[in-house]
Scaffold this motif. Structure first.
Motif, mmCIF file in Angstrom:
data_model
loop_
_atom_site.group_PDB
_atom_site.id
_atom_site.type_symbol
_atom_site.label_atom_id
_atom_site.label_comp_id
_atom_site.label_asym_id
_atom_site.label_seq_id
_atom_site.Cartn_x
_atom_site.Cartn_y
_atom_site.Cartn_z
ATOM 1 N N TRP A 120 -4.281 5.342 3.680
ATOM 2 C CA TRP A 120 -3.891 4.511 2.562
ATOM 3 C C TRP A 120 -3.867 4.317 1.560
ATOM 4 C CZ3 TRP A 120 -6.230 0.506 1.228
ATOM 5 C CH2 TRP A 120 -6.838 -0.844 2.274
ATOM 6 N N GLU A 135 1.022 5.012 1.510
ATOM 7 C CA GLU A 135 -0.024 6.360 2.941
ATOM 8 C C GLU A 135 0.339 7.493 1.783
ATOM 9 O OE1 GLU A 135 1.846 5.714 6.229
ATOM 10 O OE2 GLU A 135 1.171 3.363 6.689
ATOM 11 N N SER A 143 1.041 -1.436 -0.117
ATOM 12 C CA SER A 143 0.475 0.139 0.410
ATOM 13 C C SER A 143 0.984 1.191 0.135
ATOM 14 C CB SER A 143 -0.719 0.297 1.192
ATOM 15 O OG SER A 143 0.035 0.382 1.865
#
Length: 315
Positions: A124, A104, A102
């Motif tokens: 995220w 952020e 992911s």
């Protein structure tokens, strides 16, 4: 003294150096490292427990402008009003959420009625094909948000922020580094947006309140630091004991009489002595007999004896 000299050989000296170095590393490096991480984890867990049971307060109550960051306020929830600066947004890569890659999204947030700017981690998003990130911008206009105070992260050498696809990209939320690239003032902390807040994205969950294996690892290194010197001491004791036993045995061999001959050898020697004594006795006896009888018989012949008899008795 002789035993001491025997331990000045290369093998024993190498064992001594290894023992001292390993024990020192266990007691002054490895064990403190693991126990220190355990202490930090316990302190973090205590702060999270306290923060979860405490209601949010205004930002200026815990972190007023111009005051240095207080580490004991980390994880506390605060409320603050202001507006997002989407044009200064930074993507933080190499993160995970739900055990999947992911990214952020950190967006500067200008506090209402002041020139104070804080970095807000809005959550995220999943990277798309080609590692492209499409994150929704924060809401326009003034909003009030609730977020948790988080201390700044550190930047490793070679991992400084850089521009990718016309967007600033970083690997850590280092407030001083991000303040430099965004040309905005920075502080020693940032805000992690709580769920269901204006501008929030994927929720960043709180860490699990688990101390981890650090305490057991630290105790293991302490045990290793004790076991190695004890093992070396046992080897030295065994060596000294064996050398003393060898010395005592050698001294006993030198002072004791020779062992008796085996039974067969004794019998053979006895028979030889007996045979020698018999032969010697017979030779002496025969010699004496020959000397006694030989003197009379050898002195006169048969004719002389007959002549003497005829002279005495006639004819």
């Amino acid at each position: 003294m002789r035993v001491l000299k025997s331990f000045l050989r290369p093998g024993w000296l190498l064992l001594a150096v290894f023992t001292v170095a390993f024990a020192a590393a266990c007691f002054w490096v490895l064990a403190p490292w693991q126990l220190g991480k355990n202490t930090e984890t316990e302190h973090r867990n205590n702060l999270i427990r306290s923060a979860e049971s405490t209601a949010p307060v205004p930002l200026d109550e815990l972190a007023p402008k111009g005051k240095s960051f207080d580490a004991d306020t980390e994880w506390r929830e605060v409320t603050v009003s202001g507006n997002y600066l989407d044009d200064k947004q930074v993507l933080i890569r190499l993160r995970t959420a739900g055990e999947r890659p992911s990214v952020e999204v950190v967006t500067p947030f200008q506090v209402a009625g002041s020139d104070r700017v804080l970095l807000v981690n809005r959550g995220w998003v999943r990277p798309e094909e080609g590692n492209v990130v499409n994150a929704e911008p924060g809401p326009a206009g003034q909003v009030t948000i609730t977020a948790r105070i988080r201390k700044t992260e550190a930047t490793s050498p070679g991992k400084e922020p850089r521009v990718e696809n016309a967007v600033w990209t970083a690997y850590t939320i280092d407030t001083s580094q991000l303040g430099r690239v965004t040309a905005l003032p920075s502080e020693g902390f940032y805000l992690q947006l709580s769920p269901n807040q204006p501008g929030s994205l994927g929720e960043i969950e709180l860490p699990q309140l688990d101390s981890g294996p650090y305490l057991s690892y630290g105790l293991q290194w302490l045990a290793f630091g004790l076991m190695v010197p004890l093992g070396a001491g046992y080897f030295i004791y065994s060596e000294v004991k064996a050398r003393r036993a060898t010395k005592v045995a050698a001294e006993a061999d030198e002072s004791s009489p020779p062992p008796p001959a085996p039974r067969k050898d004794r019998d053979r020697i006895r028979e030889q002595l007996r045979g020698t004594g018999t032969v010697s006795g017979n030779d002496v006896l025969a010699k004496q007999t020959a000397e006694i009888g030989g003197g009379a018989a050898g002195a006169e012949t048969d004719d002389d004896v007959k002549a003497k008899l005829a002279q005495r008795y006639g004819k």
